[in-house]
Design an enzyme around this catalytic site. Sequence first.
Site, short mmCIF file in Angstrom:
data_model
loop_
_atom_site.label_atom_id
_atom_site.label_comp_id
_atom_site.label_asym_id
_atom_site.label_seq_id
_atom_site.Cartn_x
_atom_site.Cartn_y
_atom_site.Cartn_z
N THR A 103 0.82 -1.21 0.00
CA THR A 103 0.00 0.00 0.00
C THR A 103 0.86 1.26 0.00
O THR A 103 2.00 1.24 0.46
CB THR A 103 -0.90 -0.01 1.26
OG1 THR A 103 -1.51 1.27 1.41
CG2 THR A 103 -0.11 -0.29 2.54
N ASP A 104 0.25 2.35 -0.46
CA ASP A 104 0.97 3.64 -0.41
C ASP A 104 1.11 4.15 1.03
O ASP A 104 1.89 5.07 1.30
CB ASP A 104 0.26 4.69 -1.29
CG ASP A 104 -1.18 5.00 -0.89
OD1 ASP A 104 -1.68 4.37 0.06
OD2 ASP A 104 -1.79 5.88 -1.53
N GLU A 105 0.31 3.59 1.96
CA GLU A 105 0.31 4.11 3.34
C GLU A 105 1.66 3.91 4.04
O GLU A 105 1.93 4.56 5.04
CB GLU A 105 -0.82 3.47 4.16
CG GLU A 105 -2.18 3.77 3.57
CD GLU A 105 -3.33 3.60 4.55
OE1 GLU A 105 -3.08 3.42 5.75
OE2 GLU A 105 -4.48 3.64 4.09
N TYR A 162 -1.87 -0.44 11.03
CA TYR A 162 -2.01 -1.12 9.72
C TYR A 162 -0.80 -0.82 8.84
O TYR A 162 -0.14 -1.74 8.34
CB TYR A 162 -3.30 -0.67 9.01
CG TYR A 162 -3.32 -0.99 7.53
CD1 TYR A 162 -3.37 -2.31 7.08
CD2 TYR A 162 -3.27 0.02 6.57
CE1 TYR A 162 -3.36 -2.61 5.72
CE2 TYR A 162 -3.26 -0.27 5.21
CZ TYR A 162 -3.31 -1.59 4.78
OH TYR A 162 -3.30 -1.88 3.45
N LYS A 210 2.19 -3.28 7.34
CA LYS A 210 2.46 -3.47 5.91
C LYS A 210 3.92 -3.08 5.60
O LYS A 210 4.59 -3.74 4.80
CB LYS A 210 1.50 -2.65 5.05
CG LYS A 210 0.05 -3.11 5.06
CD LYS A 210 -0.17 -4.50 4.47
CE LYS A 210 0.02 -4.56 2.98
NZ LYS A 210 -0.39 -5.91 2.44
P1 NAD Z 1 -9.77 -7.26 2.20
O1 NAD Z 1 -9.78 -6.98 3.67
O2 NAD Z 1 -10.98 -6.99 1.39
O3 NAD Z 1 -9.40 -8.80 1.95
C1 NAD Z 1 -8.40 -9.45 2.68
C2 NAD Z 1 -8.57 -10.95 2.45
O4 NAD Z 1 -7.49 -11.61 3.16
C3 NAD Z 1 -9.86 -11.53 3.01
O5 NAD Z 1 -10.45 -12.39 2.06
C4 NAD Z 1 -9.44 -12.28 4.25
O6 NAD Z 1 -10.26 -13.40 4.55
C5 NAD Z 1 -8.03 -12.72 3.88
N1 NAD Z 1 -7.20 -12.96 5.07
C6 NAD Z 1 -7.04 -12.15 6.15
N2 NAD Z 1 -6.25 -12.73 7.06
C7 NAD Z 1 -5.85 -13.92 6.52
C8 NAD Z 1 -5.01 -14.97 6.98
N3 NAD Z 1 -4.44 -14.92 8.19
N4 NAD Z 1 -4.82 -16.05 6.18
C9 NAD Z 1 -5.43 -16.13 4.97
N5 NAD Z 1 -6.26 -15.16 4.50
C10 NAD Z 1 -6.45 -14.08 5.26
O7 NAD Z 1 -8.49 -6.48 1.65
P2 NAD Z 1 -8.30 -5.69 0.27
O8 NAD Z 1 -8.79 -4.32 0.43
O9 NAD Z 1 -8.77 -6.54 -0.85
O10 NAD Z 1 -6.69 -5.63 0.24
C11 NAD Z 1 -5.94 -6.71 -0.30
C12 NAD Z 1 -4.46 -6.37 -0.22
O11 NAD Z 1 -4.19 -5.16 -0.94
C13 NAD Z 1 -3.96 -6.12 1.21
O12 NAD Z 1 -2.68 -6.67 1.33
C14 NAD Z 1 -3.92 -4.60 1.33
O13 NAD Z 1 -2.93 -4.19 2.24
C15 NAD Z 1 -3.56 -4.20 -0.10
N6 NAD Z 1 -4.04 -2.88 -0.53
C16 NAD Z 1 -5.35 -2.52 -0.40
C17 NAD Z 1 -5.81 -1.28 -0.90
C18 NAD Z 1 -7.25 -0.87 -0.81
O14 NAD Z 1 -7.57 0.27 -1.16
N7 NAD Z 1 -8.16 -1.71 -0.38
C19 NAD Z 1 -4.88 -0.42 -1.51
C20 NAD Z 1 -3.54 -0.81 -1.60
C21 NAD Z 1 -3.13 -2.06 -1.13
O1 DAU Z 2 -4.18 4.02 0.57
C1 DAU Z 2 -4.40 2.66 0.46
C2 DAU Z 2 -5.24 2.19 1.63
O2 DAU Z 2 -6.56 2.66 1.42
C3 DAU Z 2 -5.24 0.67 1.79
O3 DAU Z 2 -3.94 0.24 2.07
C4 DAU Z 2 -6.20 0.25 2.92
O4 DAU Z 2 -6.27 -1.17 2.99
C5 DAU Z 2 -7.58 0.79 2.60
O5 DAU Z 2 -8.47 0.48 3.64
C6 DAU Z 2 -7.53 2.32 2.39
O6 DAU Z 2 -7.25 3.01 3.63
P1 DAU Z 2 -8.00 4.37 4.04
O7 DAU Z 2 -7.93 4.52 5.50
O8 DAU Z 2 -7.53 5.51 3.21
O9 DAU Z 2 -9.50 4.01 3.53
P2 DAU Z 2 -10.94 4.20 4.21
O10 DAU Z 2 -11.96 3.84 3.19
O11 DAU Z 2 -11.02 3.57 5.55
O12 DAU Z 2 -11.00 5.78 4.44
C7 DAU Z 2 -10.84 6.70 3.36
C8 DAU Z 2 -10.86 8.11 3.93
O13 DAU Z 2 -12.19 8.39 4.43
C9 DAU Z 2 -9.93 8.31 5.13
O14 DAU Z 2 -9.40 9.64 5.07
C10 DAU Z 2 -10.85 8.17 6.34
C11 DAU Z 2 -12.19 8.68 5.83
N1 DAU Z 2 -13.39 8.05 6.41
C12 DAU Z 2 -13.47 6.69 6.39
C13 DAU Z 2 -14.57 6.03 6.91
C14 DAU Z 2 -14.66 4.52 6.89
C15 DAU Z 2 -14.43 8.82 6.93
O15 DAU Z 2 -14.35 10.07 6.93
N2 DAU Z 2 -15.52 8.18 7.46
C16 DAU Z 2 -15.63 6.81 7.48
O16 DAU Z 2 -16.66 6.29 7.99
#
Ligand code: NAD
Ligand code: DAU
Length: 350
Positions: A131-133, A156, A160
């Site tokens: 992730t970019d975080e 988190y 990562k």
């Molecule tokens: P998600 O939470 O939707 O899915 C995570 C999946 O991993 C789930 O199916 C869960 O059951 C599985 N999992 C969790 N713990 C596990 C374990 N111990 N063993 C096996 N499986 C397990 O997550 P997502 O949003 O699809 O993110 C997927 C990946 O991409 C993550 O590594 C996250 O850090 C990265 N990522 C997410 C975003 C985003 O915006 N969502 C952006 C950049 C990177």
């Molecule tokens: O940047 C990549 C990341 O983006 C991934 O690595 C993470 O897995 C993914 O969850 C996401 O993280 P964020 O914290 O940016 O996403 P989230 O949707 O939780 O929140 C987006 C923005 O909105 C953040 O600034 C917090 C705000 N927010 C979020 C929720 C859930 C609110 O204001 N209200 C809310 O209820």
Amino acid sequence: MKNILITGGAGFIGSHVVRLFVNKYPNYNIINLDVLTYAGNLENLKDIEDKPNYTFVKADICDANKIENVFSKHNIDAVIHLAAESHVDRSIIDPLSFARTNVMGTLNLLQAAKKYWDNDYENKLFYHISTDEVYGSLTEKGFFTEETSYDPHSPYSASKASSDHFVRAYNDTYNLPTVISNCSNNYGSYQFPEKLIPLFINNICNNKPLPVYGKGENIRDWLYVNDHARAIDLIYHKGKLGDTYNIGGFNEWKNIDLIKVLIKTVDKLLERKEGASDNLITYVTDRLGHDYRYAIDSSKLKNELGWEPSLQFEEGIEKTVKWYLNNESWIKNVISGDYQKYNKKYLQKE
Ligand code: NAD
Ligand code: DAU
């Protein structure tokens, strides 16, 4: 045949990656390994679950014996590792689970790959999705590049960042063939409705308050999930070993502006009067340690591998809102917990 282990394939991004690989590469065996936490939903993969090149394995990435068995039973050639605890708010409440899965789970997979491949690294790859975080938080100006120093703030992002360091350490120390990509915020279908976009779409539909953290001024860089999956496909096939690629759409939005677009789009599609749902906006206590701004510079990926996002944001958001409106039962099942019944039914069938 190539045997590719995709971890976390029942989650949001993982399900898009599994679908893309299963459909596009009939000559690859895709082994989707997922422990099915609250975020794992096999219904996300209903359309491909019977394909001959798809196998589901329920397993925890922290379970060393089980992972070793999976490597040998399926003769794994490559790993695309997405399994993780992914929600920042949950990491603030329960940091230890994030360290367990994201750090120890990744380490365990690296160890299994190293052991099973046993120095024969030809045509092998460990691809870690990050992730970019990990880069921390930006002020008004500048972008995260692949050279930006790590500066994670939430449990988190710290977990990562740690997993990224372990992946690089296995490349540097043991020559394990690895590649890492760091992506910005994804949006699209099948996202668990605890994250901003699906949560707010659902709340607008149901006239529920929209909890905006702080003043809503934080900035995120949004990318359509299918474009992330396309980038993963490209990096998997063409990425340089030991390298890192940033993925993002140069698409920054202040939260409150994005929320207004969501309200406008849902109201329009539901044929409500313009502004009908504006009063749902509710400012609430800010997230602890809330990062101000993320913005990814993805020019390396464009210049070296030719990747660009395929969709403009307005188009992607409209497609996404339409998907949630047309798939009411998917979101209802998730919110009621009934998706767990689908998971059980699927596993009984196995
Ligand atoms: P998600 O939470 O939707 O899915 C995570 C999946 O991993 C789930 O199916 C869960 O059951 C599985 N999992 C969790 N713990 C596990 C374990 N111990 N063993 C096996 N499986 C397990 O997550 P997502 O949003 O699809 O993110 C997927 C990946 O991409 C993550 O590594 C996250 O850090 C990265 N990522 C997410 C975003 C985003 O915006 N969502 C952006 C950049 C990177
Ligand atoms: O940047 C990549 C990341 O983006 C991934 O690595 C993470 O897995 C993914 O969850 C996401 O993280 P964020 O914290 O940016 O996403 P989230 O949707 O939780 O929140 C987006 C923005 O909105 C953040 O600034 C917090 C705000 N927010 C979020 C929720 C859930 C609110 O204001 N209200 C809310 O209820």
